[in-house]
Design an enzyme around this catalytic site. Structure first.
Site, PDB file in Angstrom:
ATOM      1  N   ASP A   1       0.817  -1.219   0.000  1.00  0.00           N
ATOM      2  CA  ASP A   1       0.000   0.000   0.000  1.00  0.00           C
ATOM      3  C   ASP A   1       0.849   1.266   0.000  1.00  0.00           C
ATOM      4  O   ASP A   1       0.344   2.358  -0.190  1.00  0.00           O
ATOM      5  CB  ASP A   1      -0.876   0.038   1.262  1.00  0.00           C
ATOM      6  CG  ASP A   1      -2.032  -0.940   1.186  1.00  0.00           C
ATOM      7  OD1 ASP A   1      -2.376  -1.359   0.077  1.00  0.00           O
ATOM      8  OD2 ASP A   1      -2.590  -1.275   2.247  1.00  0.00           O
TER       9      ASP A   1
HETATM   10  C1  BGC Z   1       0.707   1.277   6.287  1.00  0.00           C
HETATM   11  C2  BGC Z   1       0.302   0.052   5.511  1.00  0.00           C
HETATM   12  C3  BGC Z   1      -1.186  -0.046   5.439  1.00  0.00           C
HETATM   13  C4  BGC Z   1      -1.768   1.244   4.892  1.00  0.00           C
HETATM   14  C5  BGC Z   1      -3.273   1.177   4.764  1.00  0.00           C
HETATM   15  C6  BGC Z   1       0.035   2.504   5.707  1.00  0.00           C
HETATM   16  O1  BGC Z   1       0.347   3.609   6.484  1.00  0.00           O
HETATM   17  O2  BGC Z   1       2.089   1.411   6.273  1.00  0.00           O
HETATM   18  O3  BGC Z   1       0.842  -1.109   6.095  1.00  0.00           O
HETATM   19  O4  BGC Z   1      -1.585  -1.122   4.642  1.00  0.00           O
HETATM   20  O5  BGC Z   1      -1.353   2.328   5.670  1.00  0.00           O
HETATM   21  O6  BGC Z   1      -3.999   1.842   5.666  1.00  0.00           O
HETATM   22  C1  NOJ Z   2      -1.288  -3.805   5.575  1.00  0.00           C
HETATM   23  C2  NOJ Z   2      -2.499  -3.981   4.726  1.00  0.00           C
HETATM   24  O1  NOJ Z   2      -3.557  -4.463   5.502  1.00  0.00           O
HETATM   25  C3  NOJ Z   2      -2.242  -4.901   3.583  1.00  0.00           C
HETATM   26  O2  NOJ Z   2      -3.355  -4.953   2.753  1.00  0.00           O
HETATM   27  C4  NOJ Z   2      -1.037  -4.416   2.840  1.00  0.00           C
HETATM   28  O3  NOJ Z   2      -0.881  -5.249   1.786  1.00  0.00           O
HETATM   29  C5  NOJ Z   2       0.171  -4.335   3.726  1.00  0.00           C
HETATM   30  N1  NOJ Z   2      -0.112  -3.485   4.813  1.00  0.00           N
HETATM   31  C6  NOJ Z   2       1.416  -3.848   3.009  1.00  0.00           C
HETATM   32  O4  NOJ Z   2       1.354  -2.509   2.714  1.00  0.00           O
END
Ligand code: BGC
Ligand code: NOJ
Length: 820
Positions: free
Chosen positions: A487
């Site tokens: 993400d």
């Molecule tokens: C985090 C991710 C997460 C994303 C979605 C980001 O700040 O680092 O791990 O999936 O937010 O909310």
């Molecule tokens: C947490 C999110 O829930 C997941 O969907 C995502 O793939 C990982 N972070 C990596 O960014």
């Protein structure tokens, strides 16, 4: 190595983790509830409850990121003479003579002892009931009669957890309660549109109560020393606005050796519009009375608890392994499966790292979670697939998240994460292989929840594949869109404004060349699954449309494999992506972040270029550049500065989160890659590094978070404190660890026509047995590895040799013997 203090241990026989010191390095929590009514509970009884949705139906109040940590929960204050204490140590923090917290399967038991009194509280949510039971047992272990003053405590949340913590100009005037006998009702906003209220009850006469926080605690006091408790005098306060609470006051006399039970009940009730009131402003309490009557004695509560335990027995009897290695067995048989169920119920919404107001159910996350629990509750997995697919758009794209209460796509987050659609295939295929229920593909499922837009679920799968094919970039690799699994790899975001969220800021995708190798690998893996599904459908239905579809998709998969070989290989590993301008990411040519784990995982799982040695090289590079003592980091070297073209990934300090943290979530991808390549020693060594039971043994202090479950992220080798864990519980790691160990390491893999047996083990593995219930069958499968890492030599089913590696499905009890 610094000597690590231990705070607890596993009790496998009871399926519990036993915490013996309340001052754990971080609150070690558990989850209560399996459907509808849920609670989070820490080892000092902190936490909160909600109905279905942690944002819109928060029942009790909790303040995140508070000082001290984990302040607020369900507290029992015991005043014994001048000493006031709590069974869970907090909030008074009076030193206890004995403390123990046992976190079990959907229940927690906290026991404290002080000056000859034992207080033990069993917390659980009975099956199918909308309430949390708190059974408190007080026992006098001294030789004198004890006269105790007991105060309970809960603080009400004004339902919407988000506005509860911000809209004070309104909140301070809306709070309303009713008191009837030993029950305190919370009815804020019930006079207008809400059709629900909550209550806190105890099955004993009370000698006083409080419902106004300020009156009970005192404006300048704290939960640690509420005035009413310290003085031993309830105020009988009736809340009007401000902050309503619920506290019962009970005087308890206990002869030496005597013990008494009190059943406290935190309940949630919904009424029909026409039946909301029994008189002007008086709430209709019928349903509350009925619920209370179901749980108003120790016997009834014990029975409900026994039912909950039986429910868990049944769930954990479906897949059971005996390897002789306790550390492996307890994770496979108990904690990994338990964590999977919790992530199914909570997705990424409510933990001690997720506040319950930010995120709903993720499209990708929920599909991944499916592989963790589909063997246990297939009907709910089926429903989940339909719910998820209903948030898709006609072009195959989808909302990234949806709200559990409304099941609607979340507009605040939007869509455009181009890996999302593929996950629907991943989840659906896992469901069909487990159940053999192809009928799910004929279910009519809407787009964006719009009535009238329904097409079959199969059609949804098809457009999911097509969404990738229709969004290819200049190298014929998938366009990344807003982001892929990572993400934080925001290649089209370009933000210099700190007030913008990387996750939601409008993308500049016009003219983008940003492509993802992770999606390429994912497309090949799920594409192969889709092709196999089409072939099965054509075999079963004799409908040539399915075989034509299989051919069409096989071509697309082959084209993707070619594109990866041509444009996605860096010499020693797979590239990670191309950026907006078409420049390489995750290449030896890059200054930092030369190699990323995601594309190594997915492209090795897809076995792209295995014949040319690409898979083996990629796996070796993971060992060389990504691996460290605590697992494999996400990228290496870490980014040392913010890169405008890359977005959030480079916003994190080195070694944390997506910038070279150990994402336990994607370590299993490489482990599966290792298994497919037959490298059992390597697969096992990667796996054991992030297996909680191994970490528990070595690193309780350093790791900080709960030692019985995986966390999303462990600080990587570039971090200030490598090995420190964060974001425990709600993570795709749970399902991926389960999928990896159950299907690829231990090698018991559900398939359309039976169970495929294909383990991949370390050379040191001894014989082991898996008991697996599968549809209407019950298999006892014994594997003899004979020092081999992989390769099934022979399978005997009920005494007769079979061909191939799939045990053909037939109902009934079977014994299987496998020689590698
Ligand atoms: C985090 C991710 C997460 C994303 C979605 C980001 O700040 O680092 O791990 O999936 O937010 O909310
Ligand atoms: C947490 C999110 O829930 C997941 O969907 C995502 O793939 C990982 N972070 C990596 O960014």
């Amino acid at each position: 190595m610094e000597q690590q203090k231990r705070y607890g241990h596993f009790d496998d026989q009871h399926r519990e983790y036993v915490i013996s010191d309340p001052q754990t390095p971080w609150p070690w929590i558990n989850y209560l509830g399996n459907e509808d009514f849920f609670s989070l509970i820490s080892n000092t009884a902190g936490g909160y409850s909600f109905y279905k949705d942690a944002k819109f139906r928060r029942i009790t109040r909790y303040r995140y990121n508070n000082v001290p940590m984990d302040n607020g929960g369900r507290y029992f204050y015991i005043k014994d003479g001048d000493t006031v204490w709590n069974p869970g140590w907090k909030p008074c923090k009076t030193p206890l003579d004995f403390y123990e917290c046992r976190h079990g399967m959907s229940y927690t038991r906290i026991t404290g002892k002080k000056n000859g009194v034992e207080a033990s509280v069993l917390f659980f949510v009975p099956l199918k009931k909308w309430c949390e039971v708190q059974k408190l047992t007080l026992k006098n272990e001294s030789s004198e009669t004890k006269s105790l003053k007991l105060f309970s405590f809960e603080e009400w949340c004004l339902w919407n957890a988000a506005t509860d913590m911000e809209n004070f100009q309104r909140n301070f005037s809306t709070g309303e309660v009713e008191i009837e006998g030993s029950t305190i009702y919370h009815k804020t906003e019930y006079r207008e549109r809400r059709n629900h209220y909550a209550f806190y009850h105890v099955n004993a006469p009370i000698q006083g109560f409080d419902t106004d926080r300020e009156t009970f605690v005192g404006l300048y006091n704290e939960f640690a020393d509420p005035q009413a408790v310290m003085e031993g005098k309830p105020r009988n306060s009736h809340a009007h606005g401000w902050s309503p609470i619920a506290s019962h006051y009970i005087e308890v006399t206990l002869a030496p050796g005597e013990s008494k039970d009190f059943v406290f009940l935190l309940g949630y009730i919904e009424n029909e519009q026409e039946e909301k009131f029994e008189a002007l402003q008086v709430i209709n309490k019928q349903k509350a009375h009925a619920l209370i009557a179901e749980l108003d004695t120790t016997e009834k509560v014990d029975k409900a608890f026994a039912e909950l335990c039986e429910y868990w027995d049944a769930l954990l009897n479906i897949y059971k392994v005996r390897t002789g290695n306790d550390k492996l067995d307890r994770m496979v048989n108990i904690w990994n499966q338990y964590q999977c169920m919790v992530t199914f119920n909570f997705s990424r919404s409510a933990s001690f790292f997720e506040s319950g107001v930010g995120r709903g159910m993720g499209f990708r996350d929920s599909n991944q979670d499916l592989v963790g629990f589909v063997h246990q509750i297939p009907p709910r997995a089926r429903q989940r697939i339909i719910d998820i697919a209903s948030t898709q758009f006609p072009d195959g794209g989808c909302y990234h998240q949806y709200q559990p209460l409304t099941k609607r796509g979340n507009n605040d987050i939007g869509g455009g994460f181009n890996d999302d659609p593929c996950w629907l295939i991943f989840g659906t295929v896992a469901y069909i292989k487990e159940t053999g229920d192809f009928s799910i593909l004929d279910e009519m499922v809407p787009f964006d929840n719009q009535p009238g837009s329904e097409v079959t679920l199969f059609e949804h799968l098809k457009i999911s594949m097509d969404h990738v094919i229709n969004n290819l970039g200049p190298h014929m690799l998938p366009l990344i869109g807003r982001a892929d699994w990572n993400d934080c790899l925001n290649l089209n975001c370009f933000s210099w404004d700190p007030n913008e969220s990387f996750q939601t800021t409008e993308n500049v995708s016009e003219g983008t060349k940003a492509e993802s190798l992770m999606i390429a690998g994912l497309f090949v893996v799920t594409g192969k699954d889709y092709v196999a599904l089409c072939r099965k459908l054509s075999e079963y239905s004799n409908n040539s449309e399915y075989s034509e579809e299989a051919v069409r998709m096989q071509q697309a998969v082959d084209a993707m494999i070619d594109a990866v070989k041509k444009h996605g290989w860096d010499g020693e590993w797979y590239l990670r992506a191309y950026d907006f301008y078409g420049r390489k990411i995750g290449s030896n040519e890059c200054e930092e972040a030369k190699i990323f784990i995601e594309s190594q995982g997915w492209c090795t799982m897809a076995e792209i270029g295995a014949e040319d040695g690409m898979v083996a090289k990629s796996l070796d590079s993971c060992k060389k550049y990504l691996e460290c003592e605590h697992g494999m980091v996400l990228n290496n070297p870490a980014f040392s500065k913010y890169i405008y073209e890359y977005g959030e990934i480079s916003s994190y300090p080195e070694g944390y989160k997506e910038n070279a943290g150990i994402f336990c979530h994607n370590n299993p991808w490489v482990i599966i890659g290792e298994c497919l390549a037959g490298r059992g020693n390597d697969a096992w060594s990667h796996y054991a590094k992030i297996l909680p039971s191994y970490v528990e043994e070595k690193y309780q202090t350093l790791h900080k978070v709960e030692p019985y479950v995986n966390c999303q992220m462990v600080a990587g080798k570039d971090a200030f404190k490598p090995g420190e864990g964060k974001n425990s519980w709600l993570t795709g790691t749970a399902a991926w660890m389960w999928y990896t160990v159950s299907e690829f390491i231990l090698g018991i893999k559900p398939d359309y026509d039976g169970i495929r047996i294909d383990p991949c083990l370390p050379e040191t593995a001894s014989d082991y047995t898996v008991q697996r219930k599968f549809r209407e069958a019950d298999y006892e499968i014994t594997i003899h590895p004979n020092g081999k890492q992989k390769g099934v030599k022979s399978i005997t089913l009920d005494g007769a040799k079979i061909d191939g590696t799939v045990i053909p499905y037939s109902p009934g009890k079977h014994t299987v013997d496998v020689i590698l």
